[in-house]
Design an enzyme around this catalytic site. Sequence first.
Site, PDB file in Angstrom:
ATOM      1  N   GLU A 293     -11.196   4.537  -1.344  1.00 19.74           N
ATOM      2  CA  GLU A 293     -11.647   4.864   0.012  1.00 19.74           C
ATOM      3  C   GLU A 293     -12.508   6.130   0.038  1.00 19.74           C
ATOM      4  O   GLU A 293     -12.185   7.136  -0.578  1.00 19.74           O
ATOM      5  CB  GLU A 293     -10.445   5.035   0.961  1.00 19.74           C
TER       6      GLU A 293
ATOM      7  N   ASP B  57       0.834  -1.201   0.000  1.00 18.15           N
ATOM      8  CA  ASP B  57       0.000   0.000   0.000  1.00 18.15           C
ATOM      9  C   ASP B  57       0.867   1.249   0.000  1.00 18.15           C
ATOM     10  O   ASP B  57       0.552   2.248   0.643  1.00 18.15           O
ATOM     11  CB  ASP B  57      -0.917  -0.019   1.240  1.00 18.15           C
TER      12      ASP B  57
ATOM     13  N   LYS C 140       2.993   3.370  -6.019  1.00 21.92           N
ATOM     14  CA  LYS C 140       2.536   2.338  -6.959  1.00 21.92           C
ATOM     15  C   LYS C 140       3.650   1.818  -7.859  1.00 21.92           C
ATOM     16  O   LYS C 140       3.615   0.675  -8.271  1.00 21.92           O
ATOM     17  CB  LYS C 140       1.357   2.870  -7.775  1.00 21.92           C
TER      18      LYS C 140
ATOM     19  N   ASP D  33      -3.248  -2.946  -2.454  1.00 19.29           N
ATOM     20  CA  ASP D  33      -4.270  -1.915  -2.535  1.00 19.29           C
ATOM     21  C   ASP D  33      -4.087  -1.111  -3.831  1.00 19.29           C
ATOM     22  O   ASP D  33      -2.999  -1.104  -4.415  1.00 19.29           O
ATOM     23  CB  ASP D  33      -4.158  -0.968  -1.318  1.00 19.29           C
ATOM     24  N   ASN D  34      -5.144  -0.448  -4.280  1.00 18.54           N
ATOM     25  CA  ASN D  34      -5.074   0.546  -5.361  1.00 18.54           C
ATOM     26  C   ASN D  34      -4.680   0.005  -6.723  1.00 18.54           C
ATOM     27  O   ASN D  34      -4.062   0.723  -7.520  1.00 18.54           O
ATOM     28  CB  ASN D  34      -4.092   1.673  -4.996  1.00 18.54           C
TER      29      ASN D  34
HETATM   30  O1  LIG Z   1      -5.127   4.274  -1.256  1.00 13.68           O
HETATM   31  C1  LIG Z   1      -4.416   5.248  -1.904  1.00 13.68           C
HETATM   32  C2  LIG Z   1      -5.034   6.219  -2.686  1.00 13.68           C
HETATM   33  C3  LIG Z   1      -4.271   7.200  -3.341  1.00 13.68           C
HETATM   34  C4  LIG Z   1      -4.953   8.225  -4.177  1.00 13.68           C
HETATM   35  C5  LIG Z   1      -4.555   9.566  -4.131  1.00 13.68           C
HETATM   36  C6  LIG Z   1      -5.220  10.516  -4.888  1.00 13.68           C
HETATM   37  C7  LIG Z   1      -6.295  10.129  -5.701  1.00 13.68           C
HETATM   38  F1  LIG Z   1      -6.933  11.073  -6.418  1.00 13.68           F
HETATM   39  C8  LIG Z   1      -6.696   8.805  -5.762  1.00 13.68           C
HETATM   40  C9  LIG Z   1      -6.025   7.856  -4.997  1.00 13.68           C
HETATM   41  C10 LIG Z   1      -2.885   7.219  -3.180  1.00 13.68           C
HETATM   42  C11 LIG Z   1      -2.242   6.245  -2.389  1.00 13.68           C
HETATM   43  C12 LIG Z   1      -0.841   6.240  -2.194  1.00 13.68           C
HETATM   44  C13 LIG Z   1      -0.278   5.268  -1.392  1.00 13.68           C
HETATM   45  C14 LIG Z   1      -1.086   4.296  -0.810  1.00 13.68           C
HETATM   46  N1  LIG Z   1      -2.427   4.280  -0.977  1.00 13.68           N
HETATM   47  C15 LIG Z   1      -3.012   5.242  -1.749  1.00 13.68           C
HETATM   48 MG   LIG Z   2      -3.890   2.667  -0.578  1.00 15.34          MG
END
Ligand SMILES: Oc1cc(-c2ccc(F)cc2)cc2cccnc12
Ligand SMILES: [Mg+2]
Length: 214
Positions: free
Chosen positions: A199, A141, A144, A169-170
């Site tokens: 989320e 997580d 990416k 995740d993601n």
């Molecule tokens: O769950 C996550 C979500 C996002 C995220 C940030 C901005 C957005 F517009 C959409 C998604 C970044 C992450 C970075 C690291 C671990 N998890 C993340």
């Molecule tokens: Mg995440």
Amino acid sequence: TQTTRPQRMLAAVQKSATRGDPRSVVKAIDQFCRQKEWAMNVGDEKGCILDSVVTEVNPATVLELGTYCAYSTVRIASLLPPDAKLITLEFNPHNAAIARQVIAWAGLGDKIQLVEGPSGDWIPKMKEKFGIETFDLVFLDHWKDRYLPDTKLMEECGLLRKGSVLLADNVICPGTPDYLEYIRNSPRYKSQYFRSHLEYTKVEDGLEKSVFLG
Ligand SMILES: Oc1cc(-c2ccc(F)cc2)cc2cccnc12
Ligand SMILES: [Mg+2]
């Protein structure tokens, strides 16, 4: 002077959650993110999928890549058996400082070891520094573009055994295309996609669960 979002999240935990009660910490963060400010925790919807995988694996050793404010760290640790160990790696020192206080508030300091620094530096040191042979569960997580290199590094360092589970995740948003392509086409993994949402939003996202076949 201006506070940061992680600082405001910690304040919400200290205001609304009960010391020593991990589930109340999880609830307080979800409430903060739904009512006050979005933040990149795995969240309550994907969190339920995470809970079911943790419960199914019942891991003795867990590696989390990407702590942020320790929402998923606390969520996972609250479901672990008594002598289980969770190691969580966080690159950003400010996030790590907040995460330590969230972990302390939840009363999970003896189950969780937070390590600061780049995951690529620490993965090769897991045996010598923490006496870990292999991980039963890895929760990816973090950034990416690190999912694939860190997975290959864990393979090379012998940190995965037959049956080790990777949960990522993601994989849709922000997306990890190179990781998905590798893991879904590799004969060394059996993968399954759990469709969900980013989320606290209606945007599609999901978790990819992959079992290492040895
Ligand atoms: O769950 C996550 C979500 C996002 C995220 C940030 C901005 C957005 F517009 C959409 C998604 C970044 C992450 C970075 C690291 C671990 N998890 C993340
Ligand atoms: Mg995440």
